[in-house]
Enzyme design. Structure first.
Site, PDB file in Angstrom:
ATOM      1  NE  ARG A  14      -4.316  -1.606   1.863  1.00 54.61           N
ATOM      2  CZ  ARG A  14      -5.263  -1.862   2.745  1.00 54.61           C
ATOM      3  NH1 ARG A  14      -5.119  -1.491   4.020  1.00 54.61           N
ATOM      4  NH2 ARG A  14      -6.358  -2.497   2.375  1.00 54.61           N
ATOM      5  CE  LYS A  66     -10.217  -4.916   8.502  1.00 53.62           C
ATOM      6  NZ  LYS A  66      -9.780  -3.911   7.521  1.00 53.62           N
ATOM      7  N   GLY A  90      -5.465  -5.552   2.184  1.00 51.46           N
ATOM      8  CA  GLY A  90      -4.129  -5.354   2.723  1.00 51.46           C
ATOM      9  C   GLY A  90      -3.491  -6.672   3.148  1.00 51.46           C
ATOM     10  N   GLY A  99     -12.205  -4.388   1.997  1.00 50.41           N
ATOM     11  CA  GLY A  99     -13.612  -4.023   2.178  1.00 50.41           C
ATOM     12  C   GLY A  99     -14.093  -3.107   1.058  1.00 50.41           C
TER      13      GLY A  99
HETATM   14  P1  ADP Z   1      -7.916  -8.305   4.167  1.00 52.29           P
HETATM   15  O1  ADP Z   1      -6.965  -7.260   4.697  1.00 52.29           O
HETATM   16  O2  ADP Z   1      -7.282  -9.158   3.102  1.00 52.29           O
HETATM   17  O3  ADP Z   1      -9.232  -7.699   3.750  1.00 52.29           O
HETATM   18  P2  ADP Z   1      -8.854  -8.947   6.841  1.00 52.29           P
HETATM   19  O4  ADP Z   1      -8.279  -7.659   7.316  1.00 52.29           O
HETATM   20  O5  ADP Z   1     -10.329  -9.113   6.881  1.00 52.29           O
HETATM   21  O6  ADP Z   1      -8.276  -9.305   5.388  1.00 52.29           O
HETATM   22  O7  ADP Z   1      -8.288 -10.156   7.731  1.00 52.29           O
HETATM   23  C1  ADP Z   1      -6.910 -10.404   7.880  1.00 52.29           C
HETATM   24  C2  ADP Z   1      -6.644 -11.057   9.199  1.00 52.29           C
HETATM   25  O8  ADP Z   1      -7.431 -12.239   9.325  1.00 52.29           O
HETATM   26  C3  ADP Z   1      -5.193 -11.510   9.367  1.00 52.29           C
HETATM   27  O9  ADP Z   1      -4.643 -10.812  10.455  1.00 52.29           O
HETATM   28  C4  ADP Z   1      -5.292 -13.007   9.665  1.00 52.29           C
HETATM   29  O10 ADP Z   1      -4.414 -13.424  10.687  1.00 52.29           O
HETATM   30  C5  ADP Z   1      -6.727 -13.137  10.147  1.00 52.29           C
HETATM   31  N1  ADP Z   1      -7.267 -14.500   9.976  1.00 52.29           N
HETATM   32  C6  ADP Z   1      -7.585 -15.121   8.835  1.00 52.29           C
HETATM   33  N2  ADP Z   1      -8.062 -16.351   9.073  1.00 52.29           N
HETATM   34  C7  ADP Z   1      -8.051 -16.528  10.417  1.00 52.29           C
HETATM   35  C8  ADP Z   1      -8.428 -17.585  11.284  1.00 52.29           C
HETATM   36  N3  ADP Z   1      -8.934 -18.708  10.807  1.00 52.29           N
HETATM   37  N4  ADP Z   1      -8.280 -17.388  12.600  1.00 52.29           N
HETATM   38  C9  ADP Z   1      -7.781 -16.243  13.075  1.00 52.29           C
HETATM   39  N5  ADP Z   1      -7.404 -15.194  12.311  1.00 52.29           N
HETATM   40  C10 ADP Z   1      -7.536 -15.327  10.988  1.00 52.29           C
HETATM   41  C1  3PG Z   2      -8.669  -1.905   4.949  1.00 54.41           C
HETATM   42  O1  3PG Z   2      -7.628  -2.436   5.405  1.00 54.41           O
HETATM   43  O2  3PG Z   2      -9.558  -2.570   4.385  1.00 54.41           O
HETATM   44  C2  3PG Z   2      -8.786  -0.405   5.000  1.00 54.41           C
HETATM   45  O3  3PG Z   2      -7.596   0.194   5.428  1.00 54.41           O
HETATM   46  C3  3PG Z   2      -9.954   0.026   5.867  1.00 54.41           C
HETATM   47  O4  3PG Z   2      -9.744  -0.355   7.203  1.00 54.41           O
HETATM   48  P1  3PG Z   2     -11.012  -0.507   8.190  1.00 54.41           P
HETATM   49  O5  3PG Z   2     -11.751  -1.742   7.740  1.00 54.41           O
HETATM   50  O6  3PG Z   2     -10.420  -0.643   9.559  1.00 54.41           O
HETATM   51  O7  3PG Z   2     -11.848   0.726   8.019  1.00 54.41           O
HETATM   52 MG    MG Z   3      -6.793  -6.332   6.641  1.00 55.96          MG
END
Ligand code: ADP
Ligand code: 3PG
Ligand code: MG
Length: 384
Positions: A36, A193, A340, A363
């Site tokens: 990023r 999330k 991310g 998201g």
């Molecule tokens: P992205 O950034 O790709 O949108 P998220 O921010 O939603 O993804 O989620 C990323 C986090 O999810 C990472 O810190 C990872 O460790 C956690 N994660 C993924 N699968 C699991 C799991 N089964 N148990 C605990 N944490 C998890």
């Molecule tokens: C993301 O990692 O998806 C963006 O930086 C937004 O973060 P947030 O879901 O904490 O608003």
């Molecule tokens: Mg993330």
């Protein structure tokens, strides 16, 4: 539709506020993926080549000031990437930096979410950020689904505003997926999330043919490995929509479990998660099941890692699926990854450049793909 771009306006000698998204994965104080930051460098160099550049971002989800979520480590990474000193502003109301700054100077504000006004889209906080700025640039595609002060309210207080290079590029690339995806279109959804992602599935489900769910989203919400189904209202609704629209939902059928998310933890593979354990990755049978589904896909969008990829013991599922998606078997598919963390995981596996498109948005991508308007994008003027 593209928005007015940075090179459509005159920024010479101006003070330019650039909203970036430096919400990068950090483990034990170390940035494990800088995508990023790297993706914003073109805009930062362009702005600082003509003007004074004020960068602002959030990091994580702090409740008030939290030293662990300071942008200090990001500042150091920026200094390294730009080979230049970056001034760090920790007090949002300290405007002394506006007095003696010159073209070429780059400032970075401390984590915007240390001020509660950021997430509440507060006019007062937006005014404070905007004070003394001549131009507003949104370069944070991945935060543009948030109606937050630095993305939304601030645009009322700076009359000259536009999109950064990355924001317009992201929208153009993703429009392809929104309007004419080749089918079958498979969405792989993982990550953590849950509160954000599960409700979004209701609109996303109608856009895809198959949904593979992994990560904490699958294990904590769908009770996928248990026998007892789910009582979660959102999930029940999603399943009903899927049934009506003929969309396939594929859940994991086994998991790598642990009592603690840490390096070197004791792990085992199970088909039913006992109480007190965390299902931290998808298991080998789930990997096979996912690969089987992916084989025929023509379009794939992947958001959210399938396990806690930051730890070697729980990165296997994401690694295997990433390898499969970039293998010759999938050569005919348009493969896009966004988020991310998922992008951080791909970077660690050395597979990031093998995807057809890698988006900085997680998201934001999901909201865009589900047909929602992104408030931070909508609020910018259209290209004439
Ligand atoms: P992205 O950034 O790709 O949108 P998220 O921010 O939603 O993804 O989620 C990323 C986090 O999810 C990472 O810190 C990872 O460790 C956690 N994660 C993924 N699968 C699991 C799991 N089964 N148990 C605990 N944490 C998890
Ligand atoms: C993301 O990692 O998806 C963006 O930086 C937004 O973060 P947030 O879901 O904490 O608003
Ligand atoms: Mg993330």
């Amino acid at each position: 539709m593209s928005k007015l771009a940075l090179n459509d306006i005159d920024i010479s000698g101006k003070k330019v506020f650039v909203r970036v998204d430096f919400n990068v994965p950090i483990v034990d104080g170390e940035i494990i993926d800088s995508t990023r930051i790297e993706e914003s460098i073109e805009t930062i160099k362009y702005v600082s080549g003509k003007a004074v550049c004020f960068l602002a971002s959030h990091l994580g989800r702090p409740k008030g000031v939290d030293a662990k979520l300071s942008l200090e480590s990001v500042r150091n990474e920026l200094c390294r990437l730009l080979n230049k000193d970056i001034n760090f502003i920790t007090d949002f109301s300290d405007k002394s930096c506006l007095q003696n700054c010159r073209k070429g100077d780059i400032f970075l504000f401390e984590n915007l979410r240390f001020n509660s006004g950021e997430e509440s889209n507060s006019e007062e906080f937006a005014k404070l950020l905007a004070q003394g700025m001549d131009v507003y640039v949104n370069e944070a595609f991945s935060a543009s689904h948030r109606k937050h002060a630095s993305v939304h309210a601030i645009t009322r207080f700076i009359s000259v505003k536009c999109a950064g290079f990355l924001l317009n590029k992201e929208i153009l690339s993703l429009e392809n997926l929104l309007h004419s995806p080749k089918r079958p279109f498979v969405l792989i959804l993982g990550g953590a999330k849950i509160n954000d992602k599960v409700p979004l599935l209701k609109s996303l489900i109608g856009k895809v043919d198959t949904l593979l769910i992994g990560g904490a989203v699958a294990f904590r919400t769908f009770n996928a490995l248990g026998k007892g189904g789910t009582t979660d209202k959102d999930v029940i609704e999603i399943m009903e929509i899927a049934k009506k629209k003929g969309v396939k939902i594929i859940l994991p059928c086994d998991a790598v479990i642990t009592k603690e998310l840490k390096s070197g933890a004791i792990t085992s593979v199970v088909e039913d998660v006992p109480d007190g354990y965390i299902a931290a990755d998808i298991g080998p049978k789930s990997i096979k099941k996912f690969e089987e589904e992916l084989k025929s896909a023509r379009t794939v969008f992947w958001n959210g890692p399938l396990g806690a990829y930051e730890y070697d013991d729980f990165s296997y599922g994401s690694h295997k699926i990433a390898s499969f998606l970039t293998s010759h078997e999938m050569a005919g598919a348009f493969t896009v990854a966004g988020g991310g963390d998922v992008v951080g995981a791909l970077g660690g596996f050395g597979l990031k450049n093998k995807f057809r498109h890698v988006s900085t948005g997680g998201g934001a991508c999901l909201e865009f793909l589900s047909g929602d308007k992104l408030p931070g994008f909508e609020v910018l003027p259209d290209k004439k």
